[in-house]
Write a protein that holds these residues in place. Structure first.
Motif, PDB file in Angstrom:
ATOM      1  N   ALA A 242      10.265 -35.272  78.845  1.00  0.00           N
ATOM      2  CA  ALA A 242      10.636 -36.141  79.963  1.00  0.00           C
ATOM      3  C   ALA A 242       9.669 -35.966  81.122  1.00  0.00           C
ATOM      4  O   ALA A 242       9.268 -36.949  81.771  1.00  0.00           O
ATOM      5  N   LEU A 243       9.265 -34.730  81.385  1.00  0.00           N
ATOM      6  CA  LEU A 243       8.328 -34.465  82.477  1.00  0.00           C
ATOM      7  C   LEU A 243       6.964 -35.082  82.176  1.00  0.00           C
ATOM      8  O   LEU A 243       6.315 -35.654  83.060  1.00  0.00           O
ATOM      9  N   ILE A 244       6.530 -34.975  80.937  1.00  0.00           N
ATOM     10  CA  ILE A 244       5.262 -35.592  80.526  1.00  0.00           C
ATOM     11  C   ILE A 244       5.321 -37.096  80.744  1.00  0.00           C
ATOM     12  O   ILE A 244       4.377 -37.701  81.264  1.00  0.00           O
ATOM     13  N   TRP A 245       6.451 -37.714  80.349  1.00  0.00           N
ATOM     14  CA  TRP A 245       6.595 -39.160  80.513  1.00  0.00           C
ATOM     15  C   TRP A 245       6.648 -39.552  81.984  1.00  0.00           C
ATOM     16  O   TRP A 245       6.005 -40.520  82.411  1.00  0.00           O
ATOM     17  N   LEU A 246       7.382 -38.808  82.791  1.00  0.00           N
ATOM     18  CA  LEU A 246       7.479 -39.122  84.219  1.00  0.00           C
ATOM     19  C   LEU A 246       6.113 -39.058  84.901  1.00  0.00           C
ATOM     20  O   LEU A 246       5.814 -39.851  85.793  1.00  0.00           O
ATOM     21  N   ASP A 251      -3.399 -38.782  87.286  1.00  0.00           N
ATOM     22  CA  ASP A 251      -4.808 -38.722  86.915  1.00  0.00           C
ATOM     23  C   ASP A 251      -5.343 -37.324  87.197  1.00  0.00           C
ATOM     24  O   ASP A 251      -5.080 -36.756  88.256  1.00  0.00           O
ATOM     25  N   SER A 252      -6.111 -36.784  86.263  1.00  0.00           N
ATOM     26  CA  SER A 252      -6.575 -35.401  86.393  1.00  0.00           C
ATOM     27  C   SER A 252      -7.520 -35.200  87.573  1.00  0.00           C
ATOM     28  O   SER A 252      -7.656 -34.083  88.074  1.00  0.00           O
ATOM     29  N   VAL A 257      -2.925 -31.679  90.680  1.00  0.00           N
ATOM     30  CA  VAL A 257      -1.762 -30.786  90.656  1.00  0.00           C
ATOM     31  C   VAL A 257      -0.623 -31.431  89.861  1.00  0.00           C
ATOM     32  O   VAL A 257      -0.053 -30.815  88.967  1.00  0.00           O
ATOM     33  N   SER A 258      -0.297 -32.677  90.168  1.00  0.00           N
ATOM     34  CA  SER A 258       0.757 -33.377  89.433  1.00  0.00           C
ATOM     35  C   SER A 258       0.408 -33.486  87.954  1.00  0.00           C
ATOM     36  O   SER A 258       1.275 -33.338  87.082  1.00  0.00           O
ATOM     37  N   TYR A 259      -0.855 -33.747  87.661  1.00  0.00           N
ATOM     38  CA  TYR A 259      -1.303 -33.840  86.271  1.00  0.00           C
ATOM     39  C   TYR A 259      -1.093 -32.510  85.558  1.00  0.00           C
ATOM     40  O   TYR A 259      -0.574 -32.467  84.433  1.00  0.00           O
ATOM     41  N   THR A 262       2.730 -31.797  85.011  1.00  0.00           N
ATOM     42  CA  THR A 262       3.474 -32.648  84.072  1.00  0.00           C
ATOM     43  C   THR A 262       2.838 -32.729  82.692  1.00  0.00           C
ATOM     44  O   THR A 262       3.545 -32.723  81.689  1.00  0.00           O
ATOM     45  N   GLN A 263       1.528 -32.823  82.636  1.00  0.00           N
ATOM     46  CA  GLN A 263       0.855 -33.015  81.345  1.00  0.00           C
ATOM     47  C   GLN A 263       0.505 -31.669  80.724  1.00  0.00           C
ATOM     48  O   GLN A 263      -0.661 -31.326  80.515  1.00  0.00           O
ATOM     49  N   THR A 264       1.533 -30.900  80.440  1.00  0.00           N
ATOM     50  CA  THR A 264       1.346 -29.517  79.994  1.00  0.00           C
ATOM     51  C   THR A 264       0.747 -29.416  78.603  1.00  0.00           C
ATOM     52  O   THR A 264       0.350 -28.333  78.173  1.00  0.00           O
ATOM     53  N   TRP A 265       0.686 -30.517  77.875  1.00  0.00           N
ATOM     54  CA  TRP A 265       0.057 -30.526  76.545  1.00  0.00           C
ATOM     55  C   TRP A 265      -1.460 -30.493  76.668  1.00  0.00           C
ATOM     56  O   TRP A 265      -2.167 -30.232  75.700  1.00  0.00           O
TER      57      TRP A 265
END
Length: 291
Positions: A242-246, A251-252, A257-259, A262-265
């Motif tokens: 859900a966090l990845i989708w939100l 943008d990196s 920071v937000s990237y 959330t985009q922990t993958w």
């Protein structure tokens, strides 16, 4: 909060239903794949299946070709806008998308007469809703409503509603709750001086709450993995998805920071500080989400 989603992250996050409707609108009649990750796409598909069932649209899922039909998708969007999407931001973004499609329908022969009629009707309905919201903005004390909304969201954080996310993830979802709700409305429509005051309010709340969650002062620095570490809990993977989708739009380079939160993958963005305090982390996320 919609009663359609009663389990997982959607149980406590009101922004999920709003973003879902916008994502659905963005995906109509386009070959563009907006998903950076299979996790984000999978979570969106789970939401889609939930809404299909709950909105008595299950029969549409029986035929994959039918789901790709423009007229069917527009009919579904009309129901979602009417029953699910409540925020001004969601309405404005869907209106923007429908306006683009409406313009294209005048130039492209592949649009059927039914689709053109649906687009025109939906555009009119959205414009009426936006006009109504504009009048309400003029009548209401937006600054007060935003302040109350801010207090409510951070009270939920303090009460443990976002506990299944990492400390930094809690901050991000709290900011998204504000962005899609009354706080975001006020920030976009208040006078500049009041908007600046609201930003400082949310910045202070975010910094202080992050410090509490990591049990340190606001200026104490920690390695980034302490901020991004997710506590073990039931439904852990669903919360991560859900966090990845939100944060799919992060943008990196522009929102490092937000990237990274959330985009922990993916790997940590170059702009993400490897050692940072609650003050630096919270302030950066507020800037990235709202400015």
């Amino acid at each position: 909060m919609s009663t359609l989603l009663t389990e997982g992250p959607a149980r406590t996050l009101e922004c999920i239903t709003e973003k879902f409707v916008v994502d659905f609108a963005q995906g109509i009649d386009t070959a563009r794949d907006p998903w950076r990750s299979p996790q984000g796409m999978a979570y969106y598909q789970r939401l889609k299946e939930t809404f299909i069932g709950q909105n008595r649209l299950r029969q549409w899922a029986m035929d994959d070709a039918l789901l790709d039909n423009l007229e069917v998708s527009l009919a579904w969007l009309g129901q979602l806008v009417g029953k699910v999407a409540k925020s001004h931001l969601a309405t404005a973004l869907v209106h923007e998308r429908i306006s683009q499609m409406n313009g294209a329908s005048m130039r492209v022969a592949s649009y059927s007469a039914e689709a053109r009629g649906q687009l025109a009707l939906l555009k009119q309905q959205l414009e009426q809703r936006l006009q109504k919201a504009g009048k309400q903005f003029e009548q209401n004390n937006l600054y007060l409503m935003a302040t109350v909304h801010c207090e409510q969201v951070f009270a939920r954080w303090g009460a443990g509603h976002y506990q299944a996310f990492s400390p930094a993830g809690r901050c991000y979802v709290a900011l998204q709750e504000l962005r899609w709700g009354a706080f975001g409305d006020a920030l976009r429509h208040c006078p500049a001086e009041q908007a600046a005051q609201l930003l400082e309010q949310v910045r202070s709340h975010a910094i202080n709450r992050l410090a509490v969650d990591i049990d340190a002062s606001t200026r104490t620095r920690h390695f980034y993995h302490q901020w991004l570490s997710t506590p073990p809990a039931a439904g852990l993977m669903e919360h991560k998805d859900a966090l990845i989708w939100l944060g799919n739009g992060s943008d990196s380079e522009r929102q490092p920071v937000s990237y990274s939160v959330t985009q922990t993958w993916q790997g940590i963005a170059l702009g993400m500080p490897r050692i940072c305090s609650a003050m630096r982390l919270g302030s950066a996320m507020v800037d990235e989400v709202f400015i």
